[in-house]
Scaffold this motif. Structure first.
Motif, mmCIF file in Angstrom:
data_model
loop_
_atom_site.group_PDB
_atom_site.id
_atom_site.type_symbol
_atom_site.label_atom_id
_atom_site.label_comp_id
_atom_site.label_asym_id
_atom_site.label_seq_id
_atom_site.Cartn_x
_atom_site.Cartn_y
_atom_site.Cartn_z
ATOM 1 N N LYS A 263 -10.032 -2.548 6.258
ATOM 2 C CA LYS A 263 -8.847 -3.196 6.828
ATOM 3 C C LYS A 263 -8.715 -4.620 6.292
ATOM 4 N N ASN B 216 -10.900 -1.684 14.403
ATOM 5 C CA ASN B 216 -9.721 -2.160 13.679
ATOM 6 C C ASN B 216 -8.605 -1.162 13.884
ATOM 7 N N ASN C 211 -5.472 -6.659 4.703
ATOM 8 C CA ASN C 211 -5.023 -7.986 5.128
ATOM 9 C C ASN C 211 -5.207 -9.024 4.032
ATOM 10 N N ILE D 96 -10.174 -14.356 6.593
ATOM 11 C CA ILE D 96 -9.939 -13.168 5.768
ATOM 12 C C ILE D 96 -10.370 -13.502 4.339
ATOM 13 N N ASN E 135 -8.289 -9.389 13.148
ATOM 14 C CA ASN E 135 -8.456 -9.388 11.699
ATOM 15 C C ASN E 135 -9.657 -10.254 11.332
#
Length: 312
Positions: free
Chosen positions: A187, A126, A191, A277, A105
């Motif tokens: 992605k 991913n 997340n 993230i 991630n």
């Protein structure tokens, strides 16, 4: 193919199990001693869409890795903050032709991997598969998923396509991407909403999605991701991204799932990947002079929760 799963938690165990069942020679490397010991003593136990399976897979602790194994492919599934340590631990398993597929991630991990293998050998990808830890040596694997991947260096397309074929033959539904950065940012949006929000609120994805405020919060966070991505040459299709996120609310598919960050912090009292993230978007926002109040606040909230729970 000789494959190392570097980071054999829930997702790494899924990939390792499926690749093993497809006939590949797979070893698992992880830093959780109880998990490694349980796999070696009792096999990797999995509830695979309702089927109870046990696979005999060799597992090694990353700090005590004494194994002669010239890996054709390394699939990296560590937490972002553990990547450097893992690459250092497995460096003796790497040779000139070893390919490394990074499925972490977050954003920017190739900068670490390039210290250990040439740029030509690095693949970025991913995955939309899900998985959950039941306990040491035991995982729950449910639902369907896919993998997108691409070579990082030009001219390595055939290698990337070969790896995609190996994954697909194992049932992992991999395909070659012409624009993996788009997929990675897409992605990251999933997340950047489901992970942090479900962790702070201590709820599964369906539970969050059924609240009146869910859509407005998700839309605000995705707008910040899209603004940063645009500066980096990635034009996100925001309606498409939002539709994918809102699809996570469905209790009949994956809505009952608690995201990996929730599993890390709430279930296992471990530090999270929030800095890689939402925190990454906040840092890039400062760099590009883009306001990211939602990502900044969510990052701060998760760090506060880590401190309250004494996560390690």
């Amino acid at each position: 193919m000789k494959i190392v799963i570097a980071g054999a938690g829930a997702m790494g165990s899924r990939f390792g199990l499926m690749l093993h069942r497809a006939g590949n020679e797979v070893i698992l490397v992880d830093g959780w001693a109880d998990h490694v010991n349980a796999i070696n003593e009792n096999g990797l136990k999995a509830n695979l869409n309702g089927e109870e399976v046990v696979a005999s897979l060799p597992a090694f602790h990353k700090d005590y890795l004494e194994k002669e194994f010239a890996a054709d492919l390394v699939i990296v599934f560590t937490k972002a903050m553990q990547l450097e340590g893992m690459m250092q631990s497995i460096k003796e398993l790497l040779y000139d032709e070893t390919k490394v597929l990074c499925l972490l991630n977050g954003i920017g991990h190739e900068e670490v991997i390039e210290k250990y293998v040439p740029l030509n050998n690095i693949l970025l990808g991913n995955t939309m598969w899900t998985a959950g830890m039941v306990g040491p040596g035991e995982v729950k694997l449910f639902g369907n998923g896919s993998v997108d991947l691409q070579n990082l260096a030009p001219g390595q397309e055939e290698i990337a396509k070969e790896v995609a074929t190996v994954l697909t033959e194992a049932g992992l539904n991999a395909k070659y991407s012409e624009n993996i950065l788009y997929s990675i940012y897409k992605k990251a949006c999933v997340n950047g909403t489901m992970n942090g929000l479900c962790t702070i609120l201590d709820v599964n994805m369906a539970g969050f999605g059924e609240t009146k405020e869910a859509d407005a919060i998700v839309e605000a966070i995705v707008a910040e991701f899209a603004s940063v991505a645009k500066v980096e040459g990635v034009e996100l299709n925001v309606p498409e991204v939002l539709a994918q996120i809102k699809g996570c609310y469905n209790r009949e598919t994956i809505g009952e799932h608690f995201p990996s960050m929730h599993q890390d912090l709430i279930t296992n009292n471990r530090l999270t990947e929030i800095d890689y993230i939402n925190g990454a978007v906040a840092r890039k926002g400062l760099k590009y002079d883009i306001a990211t109040p939602y990502c900044t606040f969510l990052t701060q909230l998760v760090h506060v929760k880590e401190q309250i729970l004494g996560a390690k």
